[in-house]
Design an enzyme around this catalytic site. Structure first.
Site, PDB file in Angstrom:
ATOM      1  N   LYS A 200       0.855  -1.192   0.000  1.00 57.59           N
ATOM      2  CA  LYS A 200       0.000   0.000   0.000  1.00 57.59           C
ATOM      3  C   LYS A 200       0.885   1.234   0.000  1.00 57.59           C
ATOM      4  CE  LYS A 200      -3.785   2.282   2.370  1.00 57.59           C
ATOM      5  NZ  LYS A 200      -4.771   2.248   3.439  1.00 57.59           N
TER       6      LYS A 200
ATOM      7  N   LYS B 187      -2.084  -1.396  -4.122  1.00 55.12           N
ATOM      8  CA  LYS B 187      -2.961  -0.226  -4.089  1.00 55.12           C
ATOM      9  C   LYS B 187      -2.107   1.027  -4.091  1.00 55.12           C
ATOM     10  CE  LYS B 187      -6.085   2.021  -0.998  1.00 55.12           C
ATOM     11  NZ  LYS B 187      -6.277   2.261   0.394  1.00 55.12           N
TER      12      LYS B 187
HETATM   13  C1  PBG Z   1      -7.448   3.894   4.772  1.00 55.02           C
HETATM   14  C2  PBG Z   1      -7.819   3.616   3.387  1.00 55.02           C
HETATM   15  C3  PBG Z   1      -7.611   4.465   2.326  1.00 55.02           C
HETATM   16  C4  PBG Z   1      -8.134   3.866   1.217  1.00 55.02           C
HETATM   17  C5  PBG Z   1      -8.642   2.636   1.593  1.00 55.02           C
HETATM   18  N1  PBG Z   1      -8.436   2.485   2.956  1.00 55.02           N
HETATM   19  C6  PBG Z   1      -7.051   5.825   2.274  1.00 55.02           C
HETATM   20  C7  PBG Z   1      -5.811   6.158   2.933  1.00 55.02           C
HETATM   21  O1  PBG Z   1      -4.927   5.320   3.143  1.00 55.02           O
HETATM   22  O2  PBG Z   1      -5.706   7.336   3.263  1.00 55.02           O
HETATM   23  C8  PBG Z   1      -8.104   4.486  -0.138  1.00 55.02           C
HETATM   24  C9  PBG Z   1      -9.173   4.113  -1.051  1.00 55.02           C
HETATM   25  C10 PBG Z   1      -9.346   5.031  -2.190  1.00 55.02           C
HETATM   26  O3  PBG Z   1      -8.677   6.076  -2.336  1.00 55.02           O
HETATM   27  O4  PBG Z   1     -10.223   4.710  -3.002  1.00 55.02           O
HETATM   28  N2  PBG Z   1      -6.917   2.863   5.486  1.00 55.02           N
HETATM   29 ZN    ZN Z   2      -6.606   3.765   7.606  1.00 51.12          ZN
END
Ligand code: PBG
Ligand code: ZN
Length: 324
Positions: free
Chosen positions: A197, A249
């Site tokens: 991530k 992601k």
């Molecule tokens: C937070 C989380 C995020 C997303 C999914 N879970 C955002 C972040 O890490 O700030 C992003 C999903 C998206 O942008 O569609 N744990």
């Molecule tokens: Zn989070």
């Protein structure tokens, strides 16, 4: 008959739609797609998310009806995100058995038992500071957050979630959750790890969608987008910790990473086409610059071609309604 230059003529296989279909290498179906949804408690009406045209926060009271509508359209799986009105320093609502995380899973499974419900397992939408765990000074405390992740995962599983999907980007989170689930009698519940991530600017619209309280960034726990070796390392660590599936992601700007992980592991690999990817396509199409339907299919097809087995996308319902 002598052969004519050029001897290789790949165009032979492209002459008709039927030939092109026969030789197409990559395809995606509704079996491959997961629809992420935002559910807000204590509101009565849908709330449009302006940075994600077409996506609405769902009032909890209308969640069951929405899940039925998705199922009728052919959606097989959703990922739940809560928009909480019960924030505190640790995000304790997430492990409350009557809290929003538990209620979302229970409502979805009650409405459509065969819908695969993935419970996003994090704290940022339930903490008053907006970070993905408990703070210790200016830092997120990794190991105290692990304990809470275990509690949240067990609560979600107890409420009926089919898959636990930890996105907090804490070290050791898969192992901590696996142990907690096993001890509570949920050894059959899989973990879909957000294993690679990145700290991406492409999450911008999601922060509006989730009503994030975050000031600052998540760079001390999410990955540097410039790191390819580390991206593979992170996913392999999650595999060792017992992840059942891996995830990259965001997706579209990270196709190289999807391919690397596909080749480094035998586990299923998912990719998340995130809010910023969705917004760029929607606003580009609204401006008349690109053809939305074609771009959606091209981007999702490319994510599959790179090696993803399944894709999280906010376009899943549009595709289902279009018959894919
Ligand atoms: C937070 C989380 C995020 C997303 C999914 N879970 C955002 C972040 O890490 O700030 C992003 C999903 C998206 O942008 O569609 N744990
Ligand atoms: Zn989070």
């Amino acid at each position: 008959m002598s052969s004519q230059f050029p001897e290789a003529r790949p165009r032979r296989l492209r002459r008709s739609p039927e030939l092109r279909g026969l030789f197409q290498e990559t395809e995606f179906t509704l079996n491959d797609l997961v629809l992420p949804i935002f559910v807000e408690e204590e509101i009565d009406d849908f709330v449009p998310i302006t940075s994600m045209p077409g996506v609405l926060r769902i009032p909890e009271s209308k969640l069951a009806g929405e899940i039925e509508r998705y199922a009728r359209a052919g959606i097989k799986s959703v990922m739940t995100f809560g928009v909480s009105h019960h924030l505190d320093a640790s995000g304790s609502d997430t492990w409350n058995e009557r809290g929003l995380v538990s209620r979302m899973s229970a409502i979805c499974k009650d409405a459509v038992p065969e819908m695969i419900v993935m419970s996003d397992t994090c704290f940022c939408e339930y903490t008053d500071h907006g970070h993905c765990g408990v703070m210790q000074g200016a830092e997120v405390d990794n190991d105290r957050t692990l304990v809470n992740l275990g509690k949240q995962a067990v609560a979600a599983a107890r409420a009926g979630a089919d898959v636990i999907a930890p996105s907090a980007a804490m070290d050791g989170q898969v192992q901590a959750i696996r142990r907690a689930l096993d001890e509570a009698g949920f050894s059959h519940i899989p973990i879909m790890a957000y294993s690679t991530k990145f700290a991406s600017a492409l999450y911008g619209p999601f922060r509006e969608a989730g009503g994030s309280a975050l000031k600052g960034d998540r760079k001390s726990y999410q990955m540097n987008p410039m790191n390819r070796r580390e991206a593979v390392r992170e996913s392999l660590l999650d595999e060792q910790e017992g992840a059942d599936a891996l995830m990259v992601k965001p997706a579209g700007a990270y196709l190289d990473i999807i391919r690397d992980i596909r080749e480094a592991s035998r586990l299923p690999v998912a990719a998340y086409q995130v809010s910023g990817e969705y917004a760029m396509i929607k606003f580009g199409a609204q401006a008349g610059a690109i053809d939305e339907g074609r771009i959606v299919r091209e981007t999702l097809g490319s994510i599959k071609r790179a090696g993803a087995d399944l894709i999280f996308t906010y376009f899943a319902m549009d595709l289902a309604l279009a018959g894919i």
